[in-house]
Enzyme design. Structure first.
Site, PDB file in Angstrom:
ATOM      1  N   GLY A  80       0.074 -14.485 -10.257  1.00  0.00           N
ATOM      2  CA  GLY A  80       1.426 -13.948 -10.399  1.00  0.00           C
ATOM      3  C   GLY A  80       1.849 -14.150 -11.848  1.00  0.00           C
ATOM      4  O   GLY A  80       1.019 -14.464 -12.717  1.00  0.00           O
ATOM      5  N   LEU A  81       3.134 -13.984 -12.112  1.00  0.00           N
ATOM      6  CA  LEU A  81       3.540 -14.102 -13.515  1.00  0.00           C
ATOM      7  C   LEU A  81       3.228 -15.472 -14.074  1.00  0.00           C
ATOM      8  O   LEU A  81       2.814 -15.602 -15.237  1.00  0.00           O
ATOM      9  CB  LEU A  81       5.024 -13.766 -13.649  1.00  0.00           C
ATOM     10  CG  LEU A  81       5.235 -12.257 -13.714  1.00  0.00           C
ATOM     11  CD1 LEU A  81       6.701 -11.898 -13.596  1.00  0.00           C
ATOM     12  CD2 LEU A  81       4.653 -11.669 -15.004  1.00  0.00           C
ATOM     13  N   GLY A 125       0.799 -17.689 -13.001  1.00  0.00           N
ATOM     14  CA  GLY A 125      -0.649 -17.911 -13.097  1.00  0.00           C
ATOM     15  C   GLY A 125      -1.307 -17.046 -14.155  1.00  0.00           C
ATOM     16  O   GLY A 125      -2.109 -17.535 -14.965  1.00  0.00           O
ATOM     17  N   HIS A 170      19.349 -14.803  -0.055  1.00  0.00           N
ATOM     18  CA  HIS A 170      19.853 -13.769  -0.967  1.00  0.00           C
ATOM     19  C   HIS A 170      20.860 -12.898  -0.235  1.00  0.00           C
ATOM     20  O   HIS A 170      20.587 -12.418   0.868  1.00  0.00           O
ATOM     21  CB  HIS A 170      18.670 -12.916  -1.454  1.00  0.00           C
ATOM     22  CG  HIS A 170      18.968 -12.115  -2.677  1.00  0.00           C
ATOM     23  ND1 HIS A 170      19.947 -11.166  -2.708  1.00  0.00           N
ATOM     24  CD2 HIS A 170      18.408 -12.126  -3.920  1.00  0.00           C
ATOM     25  CE1 HIS A 170      19.984 -10.624  -3.912  1.00  0.00           C
ATOM     26  NE2 HIS A 170      19.066 -11.191  -4.673  1.00  0.00           N
ATOM     27  N   SER A 176      18.238  -5.300  -5.008  1.00  0.00           N
ATOM     28  CA  SER A 176      18.372  -6.197  -6.154  1.00  0.00           C
ATOM     29  C   SER A 176      19.812  -6.627  -6.444  1.00  0.00           C
ATOM     30  O   SER A 176      20.755  -5.854  -6.292  1.00  0.00           O
ATOM     31  CB  SER A 176      17.830  -5.483  -7.396  1.00  0.00           C
ATOM     32  OG  SER A 176      18.217  -6.189  -8.545  1.00  0.00           O
ATOM     33  N   ARG A 211      24.212 -16.550  -5.701  1.00  0.00           N
ATOM     34  CA  ARG A 211      23.747 -16.065  -4.402  1.00  0.00           C
ATOM     35  C   ARG A 211      24.180 -16.926  -3.221  1.00  0.00           C
ATOM     36  O   ARG A 211      24.498 -16.413  -2.155  1.00  0.00           O
ATOM     37  CB  ARG A 211      22.218 -15.988  -4.426  1.00  0.00           C
ATOM     38  CG  ARG A 211      21.747 -14.932  -5.357  1.00  0.00           C
ATOM     39  CD  ARG A 211      20.269 -14.974  -5.595  1.00  0.00           C
ATOM     40  NE  ARG A 211      19.927 -13.933  -6.548  1.00  0.00           N
ATOM     41  CZ  ARG A 211      18.709 -13.701  -6.987  1.00  0.00           C
ATOM     42  NH1 ARG A 211      17.702 -14.443  -6.573  1.00  0.00           N
ATOM     43  NH2 ARG A 211      18.479 -12.741  -7.846  1.00  0.00           N
ATOM     44  N   GLU A 267       6.982 -20.567  -9.113  1.00  0.00           N
ATOM     45  CA  GLU A 267       7.805 -20.847  -7.928  1.00  0.00           C
ATOM     46  C   GLU A 267       7.267 -22.001  -7.100  1.00  0.00           C
ATOM     47  O   GLU A 267       8.009 -22.638  -6.353  1.00  0.00           O
ATOM     48  CB  GLU A 267       7.931 -19.568  -7.073  1.00  0.00           C
ATOM     49  CG  GLU A 267       8.952 -19.729  -5.956  1.00  0.00           C
ATOM     50  CD  GLU A 267       9.236 -18.457  -5.179  1.00  0.00           C
ATOM     51  OE1 GLU A 267       8.949 -17.358  -5.683  1.00  0.00           O
ATOM     52  OE2 GLU A 267       9.761 -18.577  -4.052  1.00  0.00           O
TER      53      GLU A 267
HETATM   54  C1  LIG Z   1      11.912  -8.721  -3.657  1.00  0.00           C
HETATM   55  C2  LIG Z   1      12.000  -9.742  -4.736  1.00  0.00           C
HETATM   56  C3  LIG Z   1      12.648  -9.441  -5.921  1.00  0.00           C
HETATM   57  C4  LIG Z   1      12.732 -10.389  -6.934  1.00  0.00           C
HETATM   58  N1  LIG Z   1      13.375 -10.068  -8.100  1.00  0.00           N
HETATM   59  C5  LIG Z   1      13.451 -10.981  -9.086  1.00  0.00           C
HETATM   60  C6  LIG Z   1      14.093 -10.667 -10.320  1.00  0.00           C
HETATM   61  O1  LIG Z   1      14.589  -9.567 -10.517  1.00  0.00           O
HETATM   62  N2  LIG Z   1      14.139 -11.616 -11.281  1.00  0.00           N
HETATM   63  C7  LIG Z   1      13.600 -12.856 -11.102  1.00  0.00           C
HETATM   64  O2  LIG Z   1      13.672 -13.676 -12.013  1.00  0.00           O
HETATM   65  N3  LIG Z   1      12.965 -13.174  -9.947  1.00  0.00           N
HETATM   66  C8  LIG Z   1      12.884 -12.285  -8.951  1.00  0.00           C
HETATM   67  N4  LIG Z   1      12.246 -12.616  -7.777  1.00  0.00           N
HETATM   68  C9  LIG Z   1      11.541 -13.904  -7.680  1.00  0.00           C
HETATM   69  C10 LIG Z   1      10.210 -13.820  -8.430  1.00  0.00           C
HETATM   70  O3  LIG Z   1       9.639 -12.556  -8.237  1.00  0.00           O
HETATM   71  C11 LIG Z   1       9.209 -14.867  -7.980  1.00  0.00           C
HETATM   72  O4  LIG Z   1       9.822 -16.111  -7.898  1.00  0.00           O
HETATM   73  C12 LIG Z   1       8.076 -14.975  -8.970  1.00  0.00           C
HETATM   74  O5  LIG Z   1       7.519 -13.707  -9.211  1.00  0.00           O
HETATM   75  C13 LIG Z   1       6.995 -15.933  -8.492  1.00  0.00           C
HETATM   76  O6  LIG Z   1       5.931 -15.883  -9.398  1.00  0.00           O
HETATM   77  P1  LIG Z   1       4.694 -16.883  -9.250  1.00  0.00           P
HETATM   78  O7  LIG Z   1       3.733 -16.495 -10.317  1.00  0.00           O
HETATM   79  O8  LIG Z   1       5.185 -18.278  -9.226  1.00  0.00           O
HETATM   80  O9  LIG Z   1       4.093 -16.580  -7.812  1.00  0.00           O
HETATM   81  P2  LIG Z   1       3.572 -15.220  -7.117  1.00  0.00           P
HETATM   82  O10 LIG Z   1       3.944 -14.007  -7.862  1.00  0.00           O
HETATM   83  O11 LIG Z   1       3.988 -15.344  -5.688  1.00  0.00           O
HETATM   84  O12 LIG Z   1       2.006 -15.325  -7.224  1.00  0.00           O
HETATM   85  C14 LIG Z   1       1.256 -16.206  -6.421  1.00  0.00           C
HETATM   86  C15 LIG Z   1      -0.195 -16.024  -6.751  1.00  0.00           C
HETATM   87  O13 LIG Z   1      -0.933 -17.036  -6.095  1.00  0.00           O
HETATM   88  C16 LIG Z   1      -2.022 -16.458  -5.393  1.00  0.00           C
HETATM   89  N5  LIG Z   1      -2.303 -17.324  -4.255  1.00  0.00           N
HETATM   90  C17 LIG Z   1      -1.458 -17.779  -3.308  1.00  0.00           C
HETATM   91  N6  LIG Z   1      -2.092 -18.621  -2.492  1.00  0.00           N
HETATM   92  C18 LIG Z   1      -3.364 -18.707  -2.923  1.00  0.00           C
HETATM   93  C19 LIG Z   1      -4.512 -19.431  -2.497  1.00  0.00           C
HETATM   94  N7  LIG Z   1      -4.473 -20.284  -1.469  1.00  0.00           N
HETATM   95  N8  LIG Z   1      -5.674 -19.236  -3.175  1.00  0.00           N
HETATM   96  C20 LIG Z   1      -5.755 -18.383  -4.237  1.00  0.00           C
HETATM   97  N9  LIG Z   1      -4.690 -17.715  -4.695  1.00  0.00           N
HETATM   98  C21 LIG Z   1      -3.503 -17.878  -4.047  1.00  0.00           C
HETATM   99  C22 LIG Z   1      -1.598 -15.064  -5.043  1.00  0.00           C
HETATM  100  O14 LIG Z   1      -2.726 -14.265  -4.846  1.00  0.00           O
HETATM  101  C23 LIG Z   1      -0.809 -14.702  -6.310  1.00  0.00           C
HETATM  102  O15 LIG Z   1      -1.708 -14.258  -7.282  1.00  0.00           O
HETATM  103  C24 LIG Z   1      12.168 -11.675  -6.743  1.00  0.00           C
HETATM  104  C25 LIG Z   1      11.516 -11.973  -5.546  1.00  0.00           C
HETATM  105  C26 LIG Z   1      11.450 -11.031  -4.538  1.00  0.00           C
HETATM  106  C27 LIG Z   1      10.802 -11.403  -3.263  1.00  0.00           C
END
Ligand SMILES: Cc1cc2nc3c(=O)[nH]c(=O)nc-3n(C[C@H](O)[C@H](O)[C@H](O)COP(=O)(O)OP(=O)(O)OC[C@H]3O[C@@H](n4cnc5c(N)ncnc54)[C@H](O)[C@@H]3O)c2cc1C
Length: 660
Positions: A44-45, A47, A268, A286, A339, A445
């Protein structure tokens, strides 16, 4: 003796801490970087940015994700935007103001020094992403555009229409791809981390399953970074992607990483309401829509009853009979309150009988005033894809002219209701983003870090990218600086064999239950318990009941689960069962934490602790700390609470006020 936590925050005024930290940190000798391997779980963003940055600095990176491409990580769903203190609007924004708003938004339950560092690097993120070609919205003159999100009185949210997450992820992915091409990142898509491997007290690797073959593989490294997102899907229905799960984080917890503030879950306010019991997902509208949309319910109970019966429509109710309850209760912030505040206010109106749909569990989000003021084209430019998404799901186009009363035009409003969205709690990390297990780091997150009891909109992307691009690549070096003496870690060590055996045994155990219930039917029931007893309004009795029901349901899971097929090849039901096992552990943790925290703060609302006006009532004397939990077993044993006291020196801790 009570256990203590060292957050490793250097001494000195908060504004200087990060600078002082950088001055004293150890850096890895460039030659040694080539010898050091880092596992990053998640693309994700958080990682993807971390993997790309670490590789660019010279480390060898192994990067894992469960999707078929890093570009499909849940981050792609982020719609509204990302915060930064650029002050392009010249409306008085500053690093300090972003820092202050974030600490206040989190209801004074975040670690002050971390939040300052976050605000400080926020501006670098925008520069980095622009350099990668992220197409942020621009003003006519070419300047990057901004809009406002909840909890702020300035415009500091950068956006790319309603697809900010996708565009940011494409930027990070292009950096990651360059490193894959350069041979510095080895990418493992459709691989799921099942277990953490600890050797001599340090995180040294993972056991991951190739989801296309069902085979387990061993991976070793000098450090492991977890970036696997939040645990919102514990509630079954949420705005999170269906694949989001907390298995990696819970496995770290089982191996000794503390879980911090699990009860801080964000609900939310602007999601499409639940419409039946066959639903498996909820859709977010949003928060950016609250810039131009106004939230209301009828003033008269008879109008609400007619709306619920379907004998009246929202656009038939004239201006004077509408209760814009957020503007009424919180004149200073209006529709842009945080929120948690907006969600509780919607619940209060619906509980009082003023809900506007057939279930009585919805309020209106109305664009009539802004369309009349700005024209539909302008509104479509800002929110076009969100309007289209809403229409696709509900068959109602929110920009459609529906009525005219006394010369005022009324358009069809959206209906919204609060839903589980984000988890502020997560794996405990110190200032360096290291967990309680040496060599194990957590970012994005999945850690608890910067949002306290409530995250402000557009701050998750900021935190994920701050962690990945600017914080972890520095702080991890303090740990890695003396790791080169170990050389490559062998996956033939007995610890790897044991971990692999444990995963296999667990798969066999689940497959051999051979009961009658599907994973989803049990997960749905767990979600129902969570929402009813550990959701928006919590009480001591409700939480105790919730815990009891969860433990009973866990027994049902252990004895009456049915998983078709075998562990060879693709078995989605088996994968889901493993996720559900960990949602149980997480759900109980959320309830334990919520039960012990006898106060209301941010997203955690204990009904026993509220003001006469129904606002959250904190207890700083007794609960001014991060609540960390240490695993004691999955049976009846409750986890053990360890406290990290909070210390504030730059910001005066006071009652949150969004009224004036
Ligand atoms: C609908 C929606 C809209 C949003 N809009 C906004 C916004 O406008 N602005 C804002 O700041 N935030 C927003 N958020 C929150 C934000 O998108 C997330 O908090 C953020 O993108 C999380 O990023 P991350 O990289 O921590 O995790 P994620 O993007 O959840 O990535 C997790 C990664 O871990 C991998 N993974 C998980 N478990 C395993 C495992 N056991 N083994 C291997 N890989 C694994 C997945 O494949 C993925 O690559 C929104 C959230 C949602 C749901």
């Amino acid at each position: 003796m009570a256990k203590t936590l060292n957050s490793k925050i250097p001494a000195g005024p908060v504004t200087e801490k990060w600078k002082e930290y950088k001055a004293h940190q150890r850096l890895v000798n460039p030659k040694n970087k080539l010898k050091l391997d880092v596992i990053v779980v998640g693309t994700g963003l958080a990682g993807a940015s971390a993997a790309a940055s670490l590789a660019e600095m010279g480390f060898n990176v192994y990067n894992f994700c469960i999707q078929d491409s890093p570009r499909r990580a849940h981050s792609i769903a982020a719609q509204g935007g990302i915060n930064a203190a650029k002050n392009y609007q010249n409306d008085g924004d500053s690093v300090y103001r972003l820092f202050y708003d974030t600490v206040k938004g989190g209801d004074y339950r975040a670690r002050e020094a971390n939040v300052y560092r976050l605000a400080e690097v926020s501006n670098n993120i925008i520069d980095q992403c622009v350099a990668q070609g992220v197409p942020f919205a621009r003003e006519y003159g070419g300047m990057l555009a901004n809009r406002s999100f909840g909890g702020a009185q300035v415009s500091r949210t950068f956006y790319a229409k309603g697809q900010t997450g996708q565009q940011l992820l494409l930027g990070a992915y292009s950096s990651l791809s360059a490193q894959v091409e350069a041979g510095k990142v080895k990418l493992f898509t459709r691989y799921e981390m099942e277990e953490l491997v600890i050797v001599d007290g340090r995180a040294r690797g993972i056991i991951a399953k190739d989801l296309t073959t069902g085979k387990l593989h061993r991976f070793s490294a000098n450090a492991v970074v977890i970036a696997t997102g939040g645990y919102g899907n514990t509630y079954f229905l949420s705005t999170n992607a269906m694949g989001c799960n907390c298995t990696a984080a819970v496995q770290c917890y089982r191996k000794g990483a503390y879980m911090a503030n699990p009860s801080y879950v964000q609900i939310h306010p602007t999601c499409i309401p639940v419409h039946g019991d066959k639903q498996s997902k909820l859709t977010l509208m949003s928060e950016s829509l609250r810039n131009d949309g106004r939230i209301w319910v009828p003033k008269k109970i008879e109008d609400a009853k007619a709306l619920q019966a379907g004998t009246k429509q929202g656009w038939e109710i004239p201006e004077e009979d509408r209760d814009y309850y957020l503007e009424r209760r919180y004149p200073a912030f209006g529709n842009l309150v945080p929120r948690d505040v907006a969600s509780r206010a919607a619940k209060e109106r619906c509980d009082a009988g003023f809900g506007v749909n057939n279930t009585g569990l919805a309020v209106f989000l109305d664009f009539s005033e802004s369309i009349n003021r700005l024209g539909i084209d302008q509104i479509m430019q800002r929110y076009g894809n969100l309007f289209e998404m809403y229409e696709e799901i509900t068959d109602v186009f929110p920009g459609e002219l529906a009525n005219e009363i006394n010369g005022v035009k009324y358009y069809k409003p959206m209906m919204i209701f609060p839903a589980i969205h984000y988890t502020m709690g997560g794996i405990w990390v110190d200032y360096e983003l290291q967990t309680t297990i040496p060599g194990l780091f957590a970012i994005g997150e999945c850690n608890f870090s910067d949002h306290g009891a409530n995250r402000l909109g557009a701050s998750a992307l900021m935190q994920g990218l701050a962690d990945g691009y600017f914080v972890l690549p520095y702080t991890i070096q303090n740990y890695l600086a003396d790791q080169d003496i170990w050389g490559k870690i062998s996956t033939d060590l007995p610890e790897f064999a044991e971990a692999e055996k444990a995963v296999e045994a667990e798969e066999d155990r689940l497959l051999n239950i051979k009961g009658k219930r599907s994973v989803d039917s049990i997960h749905k029931e767990l979600g129902h318990i969570m929402w009813e007893h550990v959701g928006m309004g919590r009480t001591k009795a409700g939480l105790e009941e919730g815990l009891k029901l969860m433990k009973e349901l866990r027994k049902e899971f252990e004895t009456n689960l049915f998983i078709p097929g075998t562990k060879e090849g693709v078995n989605i039901e088996l994968d889901k069962a493993i996720h559900l096992r960990d949602f149980f552990t997480m759900g109980e943790l959320v309830a334990y934490d919520a039960l012990h925290r006898e106060e209301s703060c941010g997203g955690h609302f204990r009904e026993e602790h509220q003001t006469e006006e129904g606002e959250a009532k904190r207890d700083d004397e007794n609960f001014f700390y991060v609540g960390c939990w240490e695993y004691q077993g999955d049976d009846e044993k409750a986890p053990e609470l360890i406290k990290e006291p909070l210390e504030y020196e730059a910001i005066k801790v006071q009652t949150r006020n969004y009224k004036n």
